[in-house]
Scaffold this motif. Structure first.
Motif, mmCIF file in Angstrom:
data_model
loop_
_atom_site.group_PDB
_atom_site.id
_atom_site.type_symbol
_atom_site.label_atom_id
_atom_site.label_comp_id
_atom_site.label_asym_id
_atom_site.label_seq_id
_atom_site.Cartn_x
_atom_site.Cartn_y
_atom_site.Cartn_z
ATOM 1 N N ILE A 70 79.242 52.464 -11.952
ATOM 2 C CA ILE A 70 80.341 51.523 -11.708
ATOM 3 C C ILE A 70 81.416 52.163 -10.840
ATOM 4 C CG2 ILE A 70 82.246 50.308 -12.844
ATOM 5 C CD1 ILE A 70 80.220 49.777 -15.169
ATOM 6 N N VAL A 71 81.799 53.381 -11.193
ATOM 7 C CA VAL A 71 82.869 54.063 -10.469
ATOM 8 C C VAL A 71 82.464 54.376 -9.024
ATOM 9 C CG1 VAL A 71 84.139 56.255 -10.352
ATOM 10 C CG2 VAL A 71 83.940 55.028 -12.525
ATOM 11 N N LEU A 72 81.222 54.771 -8.817
ATOM 12 C CA LEU A 72 80.803 55.205 -7.486
ATOM 13 C C LEU A 72 80.109 54.119 -6.669
ATOM 14 C CD1 LEU A 72 79.542 58.680 -8.648
ATOM 15 C CD2 LEU A 72 81.563 58.239 -7.233
ATOM 16 N N TRP A 73 79.323 53.285 -7.318
ATOM 17 C CA TRP A 73 78.530 52.318 -6.560
ATOM 18 C C TRP A 73 79.243 51.006 -6.301
ATOM 19 C CZ3 TRP A 73 72.992 52.944 -8.949
ATOM 20 C CH2 TRP A 73 72.477 54.191 -8.560
ATOM 21 N N THR A 74 80.242 50.665 -7.098
ATOM 22 C CA THR A 74 80.980 49.434 -6.799
ATOM 23 C C THR A 74 81.660 49.548 -5.435
ATOM 24 O OG1 THR A 74 81.245 48.902 -9.143
ATOM 25 C CG2 THR A 74 82.771 47.839 -7.586
ATOM 26 N N PRO A 75 82.435 50.610 -5.180
ATOM 27 C CA PRO A 75 83.030 50.724 -3.837
ATOM 28 C C PRO A 75 81.967 50.891 -2.743
ATOM 29 C CG PRO A 75 83.777 52.531 -5.257
ATOM 30 C CD PRO A 75 82.910 51.659 -6.082
ATOM 31 N N LEU A 76 80.865 51.578 -3.063
ATOM 32 C CA LEU A 76 79.796 51.722 -2.077
ATOM 33 C C LEU A 76 79.203 50.361 -1.722
ATOM 34 C CD1 LEU A 76 77.871 53.442 -0.348
ATOM 35 C CD2 LEU A 76 76.419 53.670 -2.392
ATOM 36 N N LEU A 77 78.968 49.531 -2.724
ATOM 37 C CA LEU A 77 78.409 48.209 -2.460
ATOM 38 C C LEU A 77 79.372 47.353 -1.644
ATOM 39 C CD1 LEU A 77 76.017 46.318 -2.858
ATOM 40 C CD2 LEU A 77 77.091 45.538 -4.988
ATOM 41 N N VAL A 78 80.653 47.429 -1.934
ATOM 42 C CA VAL A 78 81.653 46.699 -1.135
ATOM 43 C C VAL A 78 81.593 47.187 0.309
ATOM 44 C CG1 VAL A 78 84.139 46.330 -0.772
ATOM 45 C CG2 VAL A 78 83.161 46.170 -3.082
ATOM 46 N N TYR A 79 81.536 48.486 0.502
ATOM 47 C CA TYR A 79 81.437 49.061 1.848
ATOM 48 C C TYR A 79 80.170 48.575 2.561
ATOM 49 C CZ TYR A 79 80.363 52.561 5.403
ATOM 50 O OH TYR A 79 80.013 53.179 6.570
ATOM 51 N N LEU A 80 79.039 48.641 1.875
ATOM 52 C CA LEU A 80 77.787 48.207 2.484
ATOM 53 C C LEU A 80 77.829 46.714 2.816
ATOM 54 C CD1 LEU A 80 75.198 50.200 0.331
ATOM 55 C CD2 LEU A 80 75.887 50.659 2.703
ATOM 56 N N TRP A 81 78.420 45.925 1.934
ATOM 57 C CA TRP A 81 78.526 44.488 2.182
ATOM 58 C C TRP A 81 79.341 44.224 3.447
ATOM 59 C CZ3 TRP A 81 76.222 40.182 1.106
ATOM 60 C CH2 TRP A 81 76.862 38.971 1.350
ATOM 61 N N ARG A 82 80.420 44.952 3.612
ATOM 62 C CA ARG A 82 81.255 44.779 4.811
ATOM 63 C C ARG A 82 80.546 45.247 6.079
ATOM 64 N NH1 ARG A 82 87.150 46.574 2.436
ATOM 65 N NH2 ARG A 82 87.476 44.664 1.236
ATOM 66 N N ARG A 83 79.615 46.162 5.939
ATOM 67 C CA ARG A 83 78.872 46.705 7.095
ATOM 68 C C ARG A 83 77.553 45.977 7.337
ATOM 69 N NH1 ARG A 83 80.679 50.114 10.657
ATOM 70 N NH2 ARG A 83 78.625 51.060 10.744
ATOM 71 N N ARG A 84 77.249 44.960 6.541
ATOM 72 C CA ARG A 84 75.934 44.322 6.583
ATOM 73 C C ARG A 84 75.573 43.770 7.962
ATOM 74 N NH1 ARG A 84 79.414 40.704 4.556
ATOM 75 N NH2 ARG A 84 79.182 38.505 5.114
#
Length: 125
Positions: A70-84
């Motif tokens: 949760i701590v590490l992958w939530t921000p990673l997923l937001v980042y990846l979503w923005r870079r999709r």
């Protein structure tokens, strides 16, 4: 007892899921030269190994281990979503990033549920 021994006592579905995530996150190494997103995946994966290890040593094999994701992958997923928009499905790197994103999303659903259950008193694995 270590965490992988605890996971080995789980059913084949959970074991397969854990090994899938290990393989997929480690595969970021194949894309780090050409994909900045893969560098972030690898960085989150390495940080996750340390944080998950700390949580395991502190709390044992309990539902709180999902906190690491949760701590590490939530921000990673937001980042990846923005870079999709940069994920070209015709390239191996783009397909890899889509696969990582979907895997992280599925994992986070389970991790958030586990964390809520942990704080409601269900502290089993």
């Amino acid at each position: 007892m270590d965490m992988m021994q605890d996971i080995a006592r789980e059913g084949p579905l959970l074991q397969s899921w854990v090994y899938w995530m290990i393989a997929l996150n480690t595969a970021a190494i194949l894309f780090v030269i050409h994909r900045v997103e893969a560098r972030w995946v690898l960085a989150a994966w390495i940080a996750n190994l340390f944080l998950m290890g700390f949580l395991y040593e502190t709390y044992g094999y309990t539902r709180i281990l999902g906190l690491s994701h949760i701590v590490l992958w939530t921000p990673l997923l937001v980042y990846l979503w923005r870079r999709r928009s940069h994920f070209d499905s015709a390239s191996w790197g783009g397909r890899y990033l889509w696969l990582v994103s979907v895997t992280i999303l599925v994992s986070l659903v389970f991790d958030y549920v586990d964390l809520v259950r942990y704080f409601l008193g269900d502290q089993a694995a």
